[in-house]
Motif scaffolding. Structure first.
Motif, mmCIF file in Angstrom:
data_model
loop_
_atom_site.group_PDB
_atom_site.id
_atom_site.type_symbol
_atom_site.label_atom_id
_atom_site.label_comp_id
_atom_site.label_asym_id
_atom_site.label_seq_id
_atom_site.Cartn_x
_atom_site.Cartn_y
_atom_site.Cartn_z
ATOM 1 N N GLN A 153 0.841 -1.199 0.000
ATOM 2 C CA GLN A 153 0.000 0.000 0.000
ATOM 3 C C GLN A 153 0.873 1.244 0.000
ATOM 4 O O GLN A 153 2.079 1.180 0.227
ATOM 5 N N SER A 154 0.238 2.385 -0.290
ATOM 6 C CA SER A 154 0.984 3.623 -0.506
ATOM 7 C C SER A 154 1.666 4.135 0.756
ATOM 8 O O SER A 154 2.688 4.826 0.681
ATOM 9 N N SER A 155 1.136 3.837 1.910
ATOM 10 C CA SER A 155 1.733 4.179 3.198
ATOM 11 C C SER A 155 1.054 3.311 4.247
ATOM 12 O O SER A 155 0.032 2.673 3.957
ATOM 13 N N THR A 156 1.599 3.285 5.442
ATOM 14 C CA THR A 156 1.049 2.396 6.471
ATOM 15 C C THR A 156 0.848 3.135 7.778
ATOM 16 O O THR A 156 1.798 3.688 8.343
ATOM 17 N N PHE A 157 -0.415 3.124 8.248
ATOM 18 C CA PHE A 157 -0.704 3.593 9.599
ATOM 19 C C PHE A 157 -0.190 2.536 10.577
ATOM 20 O O PHE A 157 -0.281 1.343 10.311
ATOM 21 N N THR A 158 0.349 2.960 11.701
ATOM 22 C CA THR A 158 1.069 2.093 12.624
ATOM 23 C C THR A 158 0.381 0.750 12.860
ATOM 24 O O THR A 158 -0.726 0.687 13.395
ATOM 25 N N GLY A 159 1.041 -0.337 12.424
ATOM 26 C CA GLY A 159 0.555 -1.683 12.672
ATOM 27 C C GLY A 159 -0.517 -2.173 11.718
ATOM 28 O O GLY A 159 -0.846 -3.362 11.718
ATOM 29 N N TRP A 160 -1.071 -1.275 10.888
ATOM 30 C CA TRP A 160 -2.167 -1.655 9.988
ATOM 31 C C TRP A 160 -1.580 -1.983 8.613
ATOM 32 O O TRP A 160 -1.765 -1.252 7.647
ATOM 33 N N PHE A 161 -0.893 -3.114 8.536
ATOM 34 C CA PHE A 161 -0.116 -3.468 7.357
ATOM 35 C C PHE A 161 -1.003 -3.950 6.208
ATOM 36 O O PHE A 161 -2.102 -4.471 6.425
ATOM 37 N N ALA A 162 -0.490 -3.827 5.002
ATOM 38 C CA ALA A 162 -1.258 -4.161 3.803
ATOM 39 C C ALA A 162 -1.711 -5.608 3.787
ATOM 40 O O ALA A 162 -2.837 -5.920 3.392
ATOM 41 N N GLU A 163 -0.836 -6.533 4.237
ATOM 42 C CA GLU A 163 -1.161 -7.951 4.147
ATOM 43 C C GLU A 163 -2.300 -8.358 5.083
ATOM 44 O O GLU A 163 -2.867 -9.446 4.949
ATOM 45 N N LYS A 164 -2.655 -7.507 6.032
ATOM 46 C CA LYS A 164 -3.756 -7.847 6.934
ATOM 47 C C LYS A 164 -5.098 -7.880 6.206
ATOM 48 O O LYS A 164 -6.071 -8.432 6.731
ATOM 49 N N ALA A 165 -5.151 -7.316 5.015
ATOM 50 C CA ALA A 165 -6.393 -7.351 4.226
ATOM 51 C C ALA A 165 -6.516 -8.629 3.408
ATOM 52 O O ALA A 165 -7.511 -8.807 2.698
ATOM 53 N N ILE A 166 -5.530 -9.540 3.495
ATOM 54 C CA ILE A 166 -5.634 -10.829 2.800
ATOM 55 C C ILE A 166 -5.292 -11.984 3.735
ATOM 56 O O ILE A 166 -4.826 -13.033 3.301
ATOM 57 N N ASP A 167 -5.541 -11.795 5.040
ATOM 58 C CA ASP A 167 -5.184 -12.824 6.016
ATOM 59 C C ASP A 167 -6.344 -13.759 6.357
ATOM 60 O O ASP A 167 -6.261 -14.548 7.292
ATOM 61 N N SER A 168 -7.441 -13.665 5.579
ATOM 62 C CA SER A 168 -8.648 -14.474 5.786
ATOM 63 C C SER A 168 -9.382 -14.131 7.070
ATOM 64 O O SER A 168 -10.298 -14.829 7.477
ATOM 65 N N GLN A 174 -11.177 -7.730 15.866
ATOM 66 C CA GLN A 174 -10.396 -6.555 16.254
ATOM 67 C C GLN A 174 -9.974 -5.830 14.990
ATOM 68 O O GLN A 174 -9.565 -6.436 14.016
ATOM 69 N N ASN A 175 -10.100 -4.507 15.014
ATOM 70 C CA ASN A 175 -9.818 -3.760 13.801
ATOM 71 C C ASN A 175 -8.336 -3.659 13.490
ATOM 72 O O ASN A 175 -7.949 -3.225 12.410
ATOM 73 N N THR A 176 -7.468 -4.026 14.434
ATOM 74 C CA THR A 176 -6.049 -4.069 14.108
ATOM 75 C C THR A 176 -5.741 -5.210 13.150
ATOM 76 O O THR A 176 -4.608 -5.373 12.723
ATOM 77 N N ALA A 177 -6.744 -6.010 12.802
ATOM 78 C CA ALA A 177 -6.595 -7.033 11.765
ATOM 79 C C ALA A 177 -6.831 -6.447 10.382
ATOM 80 O O ALA A 177 -6.943 -7.180 9.408
ATOM 81 N N CYS A 178 -6.928 -5.128 10.278
ATOM 82 C CA CYS A 178 -7.224 -4.453 9.018
ATOM 83 C C CYS A 178 -5.995 -3.714 8.499
ATOM 84 O O CYS A 178 -5.008 -3.536 9.200
ATOM 85 N N ALA A 179 -6.073 -3.285 7.228
ATOM 86 C CA ALA A 179 -5.016 -2.500 6.600
ATOM 87 C C ALA A 179 -5.447 -1.032 6.535
ATOM 88 O O ALA A 179 -6.635 -0.740 6.371
ATOM 89 N N SER A 180 -4.495 -0.127 6.663
ATOM 90 C CA SER A 180 -4.831 1.300 6.570
ATOM 91 C C SER A 180 -3.613 2.108 6.144
ATOM 92 O O SER A 180 -2.490 1.853 6.592
ATOM 93 N N THR A 181 -3.865 3.088 5.283
ATOM 94 C CA THR A 181 -2.822 4.036 4.906
ATOM 95 C C THR A 181 -2.831 5.215 5.882
ATOM 96 O O THR A 181 -3.719 5.343 6.726
ATOM 97 N N LEU A 182 -1.863 6.092 5.707
ATOM 98 C CA LEU A 182 -1.879 7.387 6.380
ATOM 99 C C LEU A 182 -2.830 8.325 5.646
ATOM 100 O O LEU A 182 -3.339 8.015 4.566
ATOM 101 N N ASN A 183 -3.043 9.490 6.215
ATOM 102 C CA ASN A 183 -3.829 10.541 5.564
ATOM 103 C C ASN A 183 -2.970 11.168 4.466
ATOM 104 O O ASN A 183 -1.931 11.760 4.751
ATOM 105 N N GLN A 184 -3.370 11.021 3.208
ATOM 106 C CA GLN A 184 -2.524 11.460 2.109
ATOM 107 C C GLN A 184 -3.364 11.707 0.861
ATOM 108 O O GLN A 184 -4.568 11.461 0.840
ATOM 109 N N THR A 185 -2.709 12.144 -0.185
ATOM 110 C CA THR A 185 -3.362 12.315 -1.483
ATOM 111 C C THR A 185 -3.328 10.998 -2.250
ATOM 112 O O THR A 185 -2.300 10.334 -2.317
ATOM 113 N N ASN A 186 -4.484 10.613 -2.790
ATOM 114 C CA ASN A 186 -4.613 9.393 -3.602
ATOM 115 C C ASN A 186 -4.088 8.134 -2.899
ATOM 116 O O ASN A 186 -3.266 7.398 -3.449
ATOM 117 N N PRO A 187 -4.545 7.836 -1.702
ATOM 118 C CA PRO A 187 -4.072 6.610 -1.034
ATOM 119 C C PRO A 187 -4.514 5.373 -1.811
ATOM 120 O O PRO A 187 -5.607 5.339 -2.377
#
Length: 289
Positions: A153-168, A174-187
């Motif tokens: 992903q374009s950036s990572t919010f602390t602990g919310w890594f991209a691969e967590k969105a394909i971990d089944s 718990q929402n820490t099982a999710c992926a998230s970028t930082l606040n940015q343009t065109n995430p």
């Protein structure tokens, strides 16, 4: 620098539903999923006692872990582990037999990708008691092409890594099982399927607590180009909104592509997703550089 990460299997049993053939006092089936070694399930003395977890969806099960109770562990000897889609225990395939397991010990049993919605442990015979301290089921959602891919992903919010969105794990525990970028343009978030597939549909799961609007306006793009990080590939769908904790399916009509992207083409946005699943008709190209 963008980091590409790979799938780490989680215990799918944790978001399943448990049951057993009978309950001795307060030793219910859910105690095998509470993470505590000081509690355990316990059936009555009966013929062919069993414990079952309904994974809610069909998984390809790689392995099962069983932790024995810290005392009277001999009771688990001869227990059979089965995987399958049937409520009738004996219609499901045998993964393994627990010959012996020491008190308080944990054993791992390979199931070789057996498919099933249910994992059952049972002891055949009369006057038996089944008791488990903990159980784990590790595998992939069957048919979901995303689990064999790699996410970035374009950036990572602390602990919310991209691969967590394909971990089944759809992130409902718990929402820490999710992926998230930082606040940015065109995430953006991208999945590399490793091969070119004909994609029939994409399923996206939103977070269940606050900030569900962080998915609003996301474009699903599918294709084979990495130009602009894959964000110039053709659009399958645009996500106007997904309610908290819900999973929405988007038809892509057989679009061919190796990459599946989500992008919000706006300034100062955060892209969050708890799970992305990809379903298709099969690989179009079997060799990828």
């Amino acid at each position: 620098m963008i980091k590409m990460s790979y799938l780490v299997l989680l215990n799918a049993a944790l978001w399943g539903k448990t049951s057993q053939s009978s309950n001795y006092l307060q030793s219910g089936p859910e105690l095998a999923l509470d993470g505590l070694l000081t509690s355990w399930t316990h059936t009555n003395t009966e013929t062919n006692p069993w414990w079952r977890v309904d994974l809610l969806k069909v998984y390809r099960v790689n392995r099962v872990t069983i932790t024995n109770r810290p005392g009277n562990g001999l009771r688990i000897n001869g227990a059979v582990i089965r995987i399958g889609n049937f409520l009738d225990i004996y219609n499901n395939r045998i993964c393994a037999v627990i010959s012996t397991l020491a008190d308080g010990a944990t054993a791992t049993f390979s199931c070789g990708g057996m498919e099933g919605r249910y994992m059952i442990v049972h002891i055949p015979g009369d006057q038996k008691i089944l008791s488990l301290s903990e159980a784990g089921v590790y595998g992939y959602l069957a048919g979901n092409l995303a689990v064999d891919g790699a996410a970035t992903q374009s950036s990572t919010f602390t602990g919310w890594f991209a691969e967590k969105a394909i971990d089944s794990n759809r992130g409902l525990q718990q929402n820490t099982a999710c992926a998230s970028t930082l606040n940015q343009t065109n995430p953006w978030w991208r999945l590399d399927l490793r091969h070119i597939y004909r994609v029939s549909r994409v399923v996206v799961t939103n977070r269940k607590d606050c900030c569900t609007e962080q998915m609003n306006g996301a474009e699903i793009r599918i294709g084979n180009s990495l130009e602009s990080n894959g964000n110039n590939n053709p659009i399958c769908a645009v996500i106007p909104a997904i309610p908290a904790g819900e999973s929405y399916s988007y038809s892509c009509g057989g679009m061919d592509g190796r990459y599946v992207n989500l992008i919000i083409p706006e300034d100062m946005k955060i892209l969050t997703l708890c799970e992305l699943e990809v379903y298709g008709e099969g690989s179009v190209l079997t060799t990828v550089q």
